[in-house]
Motif scaffolding. Structure first.
Motif, PDB file in Angstrom:
ATOM      1  N   ASP A 116      43.990  57.090 124.844  1.00 61.60           N
ATOM      2  CA  ASP A 116      43.574  58.261 124.080  1.00 61.60           C
ATOM      3  C   ASP A 116      44.807  59.169 123.969  1.00 61.60           C
ATOM      4  N   THR A 117      45.035  59.711 122.786  1.00 60.96           N
ATOM      5  CA  THR A 117      46.251  60.522 122.600  1.00 60.96           C
ATOM      6  C   THR A 117      46.268  61.751 123.505  1.00 60.96           C
ATOM      7  N   ARG A 118      45.099  62.133 124.035  1.00 63.14           N
ATOM      8  CA  ARG A 118      45.065  63.333 124.900  1.00 63.14           C
ATOM      9  C   ARG A 118      45.404  63.016 126.349  1.00 63.14           C
ATOM     10  N   THR A 119      45.697  61.748 126.664  1.00 67.22           N
ATOM     11  CA  THR A 119      45.959  61.362 128.056  1.00 67.22           C
ATOM     12  C   THR A 119      47.297  61.924 128.528  1.00 67.22           C
ATOM     13  N   THR A 120      47.268  62.628 129.638  1.00 66.64           N
ATOM     14  CA  THR A 120      48.538  63.144 130.175  1.00 66.64           C
ATOM     15  C   THR A 120      49.347  61.995 130.771  1.00 66.64           C
ATOM     16  N   LEU A 121      50.634  62.258 130.926  1.00 64.99           N
ATOM     17  CA  LEU A 121      51.481  61.254 131.590  1.00 64.99           C
ATOM     18  C   LEU A 121      50.969  61.007 133.003  1.00 64.99           C
ATOM     19  N   LEU A 122      50.510  62.059 133.675  1.00 68.17           N
ATOM     20  CA  LEU A 122      49.992  61.897 135.038  1.00 68.17           C
ATOM     21  C   LEU A 122      48.789  60.949 135.059  1.00 68.17           C
ATOM     22  N   ASP A 123      47.842  61.146 134.140  1.00 70.70           N
ATOM     23  CA  ASP A 123      46.673  60.264 134.125  1.00 70.70           C
ATOM     24  C   ASP A 123      47.057  58.842 133.710  1.00 70.70           C
ATOM     25  N   GLY A 182      47.506  68.083 141.764  1.00 71.36           N
ATOM     26  CA  GLY A 182      47.159  69.239 142.584  1.00 71.36           C
ATOM     27  C   GLY A 182      46.338  70.218 141.767  1.00 71.36           C
ATOM     28  N   CYS A 183      46.949  70.739 140.719  1.00 69.96           N
ATOM     29  CA  CYS A 183      46.289  71.777 139.923  1.00 69.96           C
ATOM     30  C   CYS A 183      45.941  71.295 138.516  1.00 69.96           C
ATOM     31  N   ASP A 184      46.664  70.307 138.019  1.00 73.71           N
ATOM     32  CA  ASP A 184      46.501  69.764 136.661  1.00 73.71           C
ATOM     33  C   ASP A 184      46.819  70.795 135.573  1.00 73.71           C
ATOM     34  N   HIS A 185      47.498  71.881 135.913  1.00 75.45           N
ATOM     35  CA  HIS A 185      47.955  72.772 134.856  1.00 75.45           C
ATOM     36  C   HIS A 185      49.283  73.468 135.134  1.00 75.45           C
ATOM     37  N   GLY A 186      50.211  72.727 135.721  1.00 74.22           N
ATOM     38  CA  GLY A 186      51.581  73.236 135.757  1.00 74.22           C
ATOM     39  C   GLY A 186      51.870  74.315 136.768  1.00 74.22           C
ATOM     40  N   GLN A 187      51.092  74.368 137.857  1.00 73.60           N
ATOM     41  CA  GLN A 187      51.354  75.442 138.816  1.00 73.60           C
ATOM     42  C   GLN A 187      51.814  74.972 140.184  1.00 73.60           C
ATOM     43  N   CYS A 188      51.714  73.651 140.483  1.00 73.16           N
ATOM     44  CA  CYS A 188      51.963  73.261 141.873  1.00 73.16           C
ATOM     45  C   CYS A 188      53.115  72.275 142.056  1.00 73.16           C
ATOM     46  N   GLY A 189      53.400  71.455 141.068  1.00 75.43           N
ATOM     47  CA  GLY A 189      54.514  70.506 141.176  1.00 75.43           C
ATOM     48  C   GLY A 189      54.172  69.193 141.848  1.00 75.43           C
ATOM     49  N   ALA A 190      52.910  69.011 142.290  1.00 74.90           N
ATOM     50  CA  ALA A 190      52.544  67.767 142.988  1.00 74.90           C
ATOM     51  C   ALA A 190      52.697  66.538 142.092  1.00 74.90           C
ATOM     52  N   CYS A 191      52.648  66.764 140.788  1.00 78.56           N
ATOM     53  CA  CYS A 191      52.687  65.667 139.814  1.00 78.56           C
ATOM     54  C   CYS A 191      54.104  65.365 139.321  1.00 78.56           C
ATOM     55  N   ARG A 218      65.304  63.445 134.397  1.00 79.42           N
ATOM     56  CA  ARG A 218      65.003  64.875 134.548  1.00 79.42           C
ATOM     57  C   ARG A 218      63.594  65.050 135.087  1.00 79.42           C
ATOM     58  N   ARG A 219      63.397  66.035 135.962  1.00 80.08           N
ATOM     59  CA  ARG A 219      62.068  66.235 136.533  1.00 80.08           C
ATOM     60  C   ARG A 219      61.131  66.879 135.521  1.00 80.08           C
ATOM     61  N   VAL A 220      59.912  66.403 135.494  1.00 84.92           N
ATOM     62  CA  VAL A 220      58.888  67.008 134.646  1.00 84.92           C
ATOM     63  C   VAL A 220      57.572  67.065 135.418  1.00 84.92           C
ATOM     64  N   TYR A 221      56.740  68.031 135.039  1.00 91.45           N
ATOM     65  CA  TYR A 221      55.362  68.077 135.535  1.00 91.45           C
ATOM     66  C   TYR A 221      54.581  67.090 134.675  1.00 91.45           C
ATOM     67  N   GLY A 238      51.192  65.866 153.397  1.00 89.38           N
ATOM     68  CA  GLY A 238      51.859  64.891 152.532  1.00 89.38           C
ATOM     69  C   GLY A 238      51.475  64.963 151.066  1.00 89.38           C
ATOM     70  N   TYR A 239      50.530  65.845 150.724  1.00 90.51           N
ATOM     71  CA  TYR A 239      50.039  65.842 149.345  1.00 90.51           C
ATOM     72  C   TYR A 239      51.114  66.272 148.349  1.00 90.51           C
ATOM     73  N   CYS A 240      51.938  67.211 148.741  1.00 91.25           N
ATOM     74  CA  CYS A 240      52.984  67.700 147.827  1.00 91.25           C
ATOM     75  C   CYS A 240      54.232  66.827 147.870  1.00 91.25           C
ATOM     76  N   THR A 241      54.298  65.915 148.847  1.00 91.13           N
ATOM     77  CA  THR A 241      55.565  65.252 149.179  1.00 91.13           C
ATOM     78  C   THR A 241      56.144  64.382 148.060  1.00 91.13           C
ATOM     79  N   PRO A 242      55.338  63.551 147.377  1.00 85.53           N
ATOM     80  CA  PRO A 242      55.950  62.766 146.285  1.00 85.53           C
ATOM     81  C   PRO A 242      56.613  63.661 145.241  1.00 85.53           C
ATOM     82  N   GLY A 243      55.929  64.745 144.904  1.00 80.75           N
ATOM     83  CA  GLY A 243      56.507  65.675 143.929  1.00 80.75           C
ATOM     84  C   GLY A 243      57.742  66.366 144.472  1.00 80.75           C
ATOM     85  N   GLN A 244      57.698  66.755 145.746  1.00 83.37           N
ATOM     86  CA  GLN A 244      58.866  67.418 146.355  1.00 83.37           C
ATOM     87  C   GLN A 244      60.072  66.471 146.324  1.00 83.37           C
ATOM     88  N   ILE A 245      59.830  65.196 146.631  1.00 80.14           N
ATOM     89  CA  ILE A 245      60.945  64.246 146.714  1.00 80.14           C
ATOM     90  C   ILE A 245      61.491  63.936 145.321  1.00 80.14           C
TER      91      ILE A 245
END
Ligand code: FES
Ligand code: FES
Length: 170
Positions: free
Chosen positions: A19-26, A40-49, A56-59, A101-108
């Motif tokens: 579906d064209t609305r699918t985020t890269l995360l999903d 984490g938040c699914d709207h650009g506030q936490c960085g877990a994704c 380059r890093r992206v949410y 560990g929830y934030c860790t993949p995104g932190q790394i």
């Protein structure tokens, strides 16, 4: 509306119909079953994704998968394996840079891309002129990593891990 998209994910081609609305995360989590990247938040506030797109890093929650035709995506699964950790993963283990560990993949992913940004001379508002002060300070690391929240508060250990890897790269 469904659309086709071809990406390279962790060095392997991935052809998806989404579906064209699918985020890269999903797309990563639900379609490619790469569940290391967290929602984490699914709207650009936490960085877990956080993942890397063409280095380059992206949410990944804030960008649609179909926008990444032909891009190279690297997730935490592509950085290292349990037997062969990426140096940043090893440093997080050594310095206890996580609790739940929830934030860790995104932190790394963010910290690996962040050190590449330093090498590429991308300034931040702490250090406008990297050439004049190439030493990566704690303030600089904290500023550059401020898009990645850790609700366990492991920040000082995260900074220690990044400092060690940055020191080796310098
Ligand atoms: Fe993407 Fe929080 S899940 S920034
Ligand atoms: Fe728990 Fe960072 S280790 S949120």
């Amino acid at each position: 509306v469904a659309a086709k998209v071809s990406l390279t994910v962790n060095g392997k081609p991935a052809a998806l119909e989404l579906d064209t609305r699918t985020t890269l995360l999903d797309a990563l989590r639900e379609h490619l079953h790469l569940t290391g990247s967290k929602k984490g938040c699914d709207h650009g506030q936490c960085g877990a994704c956080t993942v890397m797109v063409d280095g380059r890093r992206v949410y990944s929650c804030l960008t649609l998968a179909v926008m990444h035709e032909g891009n190279e995506v690297t997730t935490i699964e592509g950085l290292g394996t349990p037997d062969n950790l990426h140096p940043m993963q090893a440093a997080f283990v050594k310095h206890d840079g996580y609790q739940c560990g929830y934030c860790t993949p995104g932190q790394i992913c963010a910290s690996v891309a962040m050190l590449q940004e330093i090498k590429d001379g991308i300034p931040s508002h702490v250090t406008a002129d990297l050439a004049a002060r190439p030493q990566l300070t704690v303030d600089e690391i904290r500023e550059r990593m401020s898009g990645n929240i850790c609700r366990c508060g492991a920040y000082s250990n995260i900074v220690e891990a990044i400092t060690e890897v940055a020191g080796r790269q310098a």
